[in-house]
Design an enzyme around this catalytic site. Sequence first.
Site, PDB file in Angstrom:
ATOM      1  N   LYS A  87       0.848  -1.215   0.000  1.00  0.00           N
ATOM      2  CA  LYS A  87       0.000   0.000   0.000  1.00  0.00           C
ATOM      3  C   LYS A  87       0.874   1.252   0.000  1.00  0.00           C
ATOM      4  CE  LYS A  87      -2.559   2.557   3.611  1.00  0.00           C
ATOM      5  NZ  LYS A  87      -1.452   3.231   4.313  1.00  0.00           N
ATOM      6  N   ASN A  88       1.935   1.241   0.826  1.00  0.00           N
ATOM      7  CA  ASN A  88       2.723   2.452   1.016  1.00  0.00           C
ATOM      8  C   ASN A  88       3.783   2.677  -0.068  1.00  0.00           C
ATOM      9  OD1 ASN A  88       1.135   2.967   3.175  1.00  0.00           O
ATOM     10  ND2 ASN A  88       2.668   2.515   4.750  1.00  0.00           N
ATOM     11  N   ARG A 138      -3.916  10.034   2.658  1.00  0.00           N
ATOM     12  CA  ARG A 138      -2.821  11.002   2.824  1.00  0.00           C
ATOM     13  C   ARG A 138      -2.061  11.236   1.520  1.00  0.00           C
ATOM     14  NH1 ARG A 138      -2.618  12.580   7.328  1.00  0.00           N
ATOM     15  NH2 ARG A 138      -0.706  13.791   7.187  1.00  0.00           N
ATOM     16  N   CYS A 170      -5.074   7.542   8.720  1.00  0.00           N
ATOM     17  CA  CYS A 170      -5.455   7.080  10.061  1.00  0.00           C
ATOM     18  C   CYS A 170      -5.373   8.219  11.072  1.00  0.00           C
ATOM     19  CB  CYS A 170      -4.522   5.954  10.480  1.00  0.00           C
ATOM     20  SG  CYS A 170      -4.829   4.459   9.554  1.00  0.00           S
ATOM     21  N   ASP A 182       3.501   0.507  12.205  1.00  0.00           N
ATOM     22  CA  ASP A 182       2.298  -0.140  11.654  1.00  0.00           C
ATOM     23  C   ASP A 182       2.225  -1.636  11.994  1.00  0.00           C
ATOM     24  OD1 ASP A 182       1.888   2.351  10.519  1.00  0.00           O
ATOM     25  OD2 ASP A 182       2.721   1.785   8.595  1.00  0.00           O
ATOM     26  N   VAL A 217       6.866   6.826  17.068  1.00  0.00           N
ATOM     27  CA  VAL A 217       6.617   7.464  15.766  1.00  0.00           C
ATOM     28  C   VAL A 217       5.374   8.356  15.809  1.00  0.00           C
ATOM     29  CG1 VAL A 217       6.293   7.091  13.290  1.00  0.00           C
ATOM     30  CG2 VAL A 217       7.773   5.552  14.601  1.00  0.00           C
TER      31      VAL A 217
HETATM   32  C1  LIG Z   1       0.811   6.284   3.205  1.00  0.00           C
HETATM   33  C2  LIG Z   1       1.996   5.965   4.026  1.00  0.00           C
HETATM   34  O1  LIG Z   1       3.069   5.682   3.519  1.00  0.00           O
HETATM   35  N1  LIG Z   1       1.818   5.964   5.337  1.00  0.00           N
HETATM   36  C3  LIG Z   1       2.914   5.620   6.185  1.00  0.00           C
HETATM   37  C4  LIG Z   1       3.791   6.821   6.373  1.00  0.00           C
HETATM   38  O2  LIG Z   1       2.956   7.858   6.892  1.00  0.00           O
HETATM   39  P1  LIG Z   1       3.478   9.350   6.896  1.00  0.00           P
HETATM   40  O3  LIG Z   1       4.322   9.558   5.701  1.00  0.00           O
HETATM   41  O4  LIG Z   1       2.297  10.227   7.087  1.00  0.00           O
HETATM   42  O5  LIG Z   1       4.351   9.345   8.207  1.00  0.00           O
HETATM   43  P2  LIG Z   1       5.632  10.224   8.550  1.00  0.00           P
HETATM   44  O6  LIG Z   1       6.837   9.350   8.473  1.00  0.00           O
HETATM   45  O7  LIG Z   1       5.612  11.439   7.725  1.00  0.00           O
HETATM   46  O8  LIG Z   1       5.349  10.617  10.056  1.00  0.00           O
HETATM   47  C5  LIG Z   1       6.259  10.313  11.085  1.00  0.00           C
HETATM   48  C6  LIG Z   1       6.181  11.350  12.176  1.00  0.00           C
HETATM   49  O9  LIG Z   1       6.590  12.612  11.657  1.00  0.00           O
HETATM   50  C7  LIG Z   1       5.631  13.608  11.959  1.00  0.00           C
HETATM   51  N2  LIG Z   1       5.599  14.613  10.865  1.00  0.00           N
HETATM   52  C8  LIG Z   1       5.511  14.176   9.573  1.00  0.00           C
HETATM   53  C9  LIG Z   1       5.445  15.084   8.541  1.00  0.00           C
HETATM   54  C10 LIG Z   1       5.473  16.469   8.840  1.00  0.00           C
HETATM   55  O10 LIG Z   1       5.401  17.329   7.961  1.00  0.00           O
HETATM   56  N3  LIG Z   1       5.553  16.852  10.151  1.00  0.00           N
HETATM   57  C11 LIG Z   1       5.632  15.953  11.184  1.00  0.00           C
HETATM   58  O11 LIG Z   1       5.712  16.331  12.356  1.00  0.00           O
HETATM   59  C12 LIG Z   1       4.313  12.834  12.075  1.00  0.00           C
HETATM   60  O12 LIG Z   1       3.351  13.548  12.813  1.00  0.00           O
HETATM   61  C13 LIG Z   1       4.780  11.560  12.741  1.00  0.00           C
HETATM   62  O13 LIG Z   1       4.868  11.762  14.131  1.00  0.00           O
HETATM   63  O14 LIG Z   1       4.852   6.509   7.261  1.00  0.00           O
HETATM   64  C14 LIG Z   1       4.440   6.123   8.576  1.00  0.00           C
HETATM   65  C15 LIG Z   1       5.672   5.853   9.403  1.00  0.00           C
HETATM   66  O15 LIG Z   1       6.366   4.755   8.910  1.00  0.00           O
HETATM   67  C16 LIG Z   1       3.526   4.898   8.502  1.00  0.00           C
HETATM   68  O16 LIG Z   1       2.986   4.649   9.775  1.00  0.00           O
HETATM   69  C17 LIG Z   1       2.382   5.116   7.513  1.00  0.00           C
HETATM   70  O17 LIG Z   1       1.727   3.883   7.289  1.00  0.00           O
HETATM   71  C1  LIG Z   2      -0.940   4.889   9.150  1.00  0.00           C
HETATM   72  C2  LIG Z   2      -1.175   4.201   8.044  1.00  0.00           C
HETATM   73  O1  LIG Z   2      -1.505   4.683   6.852  1.00  0.00           O
HETATM   74  P1  LIG Z   2      -1.832   6.154   6.375  1.00  0.00           P
HETATM   75  O2  LIG Z   2      -0.556   6.904   6.414  1.00  0.00           O
HETATM   76  O3  LIG Z   2      -2.320   5.909   4.982  1.00  0.00           O
HETATM   77  O4  LIG Z   2      -2.883   6.695   7.287  1.00  0.00           O
HETATM   78  C3  LIG Z   2      -1.042   2.725   7.991  1.00  0.00           C
HETATM   79  O5  LIG Z   2      -0.980   2.192   6.862  1.00  0.00           O
HETATM   80  O6  LIG Z   2      -1.035   2.083   9.038  1.00  0.00           O
END
Ligand SMILES: CC(=O)N[C@H]1[C@@H](OP(=O)(O)OP(=O)(O)OC[C@H]2O[C@@H](n3ccc(=O)[nH]c3=O)[C@H](O)[C@@H]2O)O[C@H](CO)[C@@H](O)[C@@H]1O
Ligand SMILES: C=C(OP(=O)(O)O)C(=O)O
EC number: 2.5.1.7
Length: 467
Positions: A40-41, A114, A138, A340, A362
Amino acid sequence: MAAGFQNSSIDALEVALTDDVLIVHGNTPLRGQIRVRGAKNLVSKAMVAALLGDEPSRLYDVPRIRDVEVVRGLLELHGVKVSDGDEDGELVFDPANVERASTDEINVHAGSSRIPILFCGPLLHRLGHAFIPDLGGCHIGPRPIDFHMQALREFGAVVEKRPEGLHLTAPNGLHGTKFSLPYPSVGATEQVLLTAVMAEGVTELRNAAVEPEIIDLICVLQKMGAIIKVHTDRVIEIQGVTRLGGYSHRPIPDRIEAASWAAAALATGGEIEVLGAEQVDMMTFLNVFRSVGGAYEVTDARAPRAGSAGQEGGIRFWHPGGELRAVALETDVHPGFMTDWQQPLVVALTQARGLSIVHETVYEQRLGYTDALNSMGATIQVYRDCLGGTPCRFGRRNFKHSAVIAGPSKLHAADLVIPDLRAGFSHLIAALAAEGTSRVYGVDLINRGYEDFEAKLAALGAHIERP
Ligand SMILES: CC(=O)N[C@H]1[C@@H](OP(=O)(O)OP(=O)(O)OC[C@H]2O[C@@H](n3ccc(=O)[nH]c3=O)[C@H](O)[C@@H]2O)O[C@H](CO)[C@@H](O)[C@@H]1O
Ligand SMILES: C=C(OP(=O)(O)O)C(=O)O
């Protein structure tokens, strides 16, 4: 009352969810074989990358999940022709006629995923303008996009927040930059990659995320003609190019789905072979799975020989009998234990003897689902402190982000409401492991990230039914 929604108007909610409920008869070990497809990711991001090319791209093994539907819809609104290929799960993207879409049409997808935030760079390159609807995904903490916005501004984008969503332009084009992420965010790293590949000049990204899905996205972009170097110590260097072509790519398998089924095998005392699962992407999970007392065997693929069809590889996970052992674990960015993987595994930890500790580093609010497990007989206490590991960003900041799980606990049936994707899967596993019949509301949410989960459950011998 259904666990997980004690503070909301449960009557209205239950009426709304009556059609979206799964009845789960528990206490049945799951046994059999299922297959996971592209992650998915990764898949959703590779679909966005197709927008950057001036030739068609071809993606294999695409799962039928909601996030893919959302991205497909957004691509089509922007003029990308999306069609099925010859193989089951093969999609072809033709970006020959990329065009602007109306904000009203785009907003049909508001709050659904997202991934729309990753359209910024590609749309700015192709059209000079991007409109991004409110994001979904989520509900596991505030999930800000400040790193994305800072990075885009460094490239030269002008970002305007309006009530209907984000508008971006690049009046002077996009230019390579030096940028260091405050935290190795997966999404922000992908944002930089998808923007830098066609920005003018060189981009250096420090403190980048290096999850396997990111490396696979880099492979996709490289196939299209990008020049990307992954250095040691989380540094990625991108040399912008003026054109990208198409790609043909078979994505890495979904390591989150694979781990979810592994946890289901352990929690229900069963045995599940996950075809397609890759050892190399799951090493950290496999170490924890073994420490808890789970057993697994990596079944490597065998090439077809004369007279035989060959065999697809995967990983077979099972509960070997006897007691499971408590563990202390901490979620972290790659190569750490994925956040996850946490929720499904915690269900198995309710069956381990002793005190397990989970420190979620995280996301600040990813333990709320444990209330539902407690309503089923688990004993899980959540804490604001950083327990069992190194202090993280959330310590002393009022976030309940550590859990102590005392086991083994006998789980009993309950009525549950699914709060998010992975917690939802953990609720399902708990219901399958519990004594009695549970009603699990809001199960449709699971289709966002698990392909055909009901059919897979049935194939594994689960006793589930729709009312
Ligand atoms: C669609 C997808 O790929 N989703 C994955 C992606 O989510 P996603 O890409 O949203 O997760 P991030 O790695 O960006 O987030 C990690 C942390 O960084 C923080 N943060 C992030 C961006 C930002 O601009 N500012 C900030 O503070 C977030 O709040 C969080 O605490 O990576 C996460 C961490 O492996 C996974 O749980 C999700 O399943
Ligand atoms: C947090 C998740 O996904 P998303 O970033 O799409 O919400 C997830 O796949 O568990």
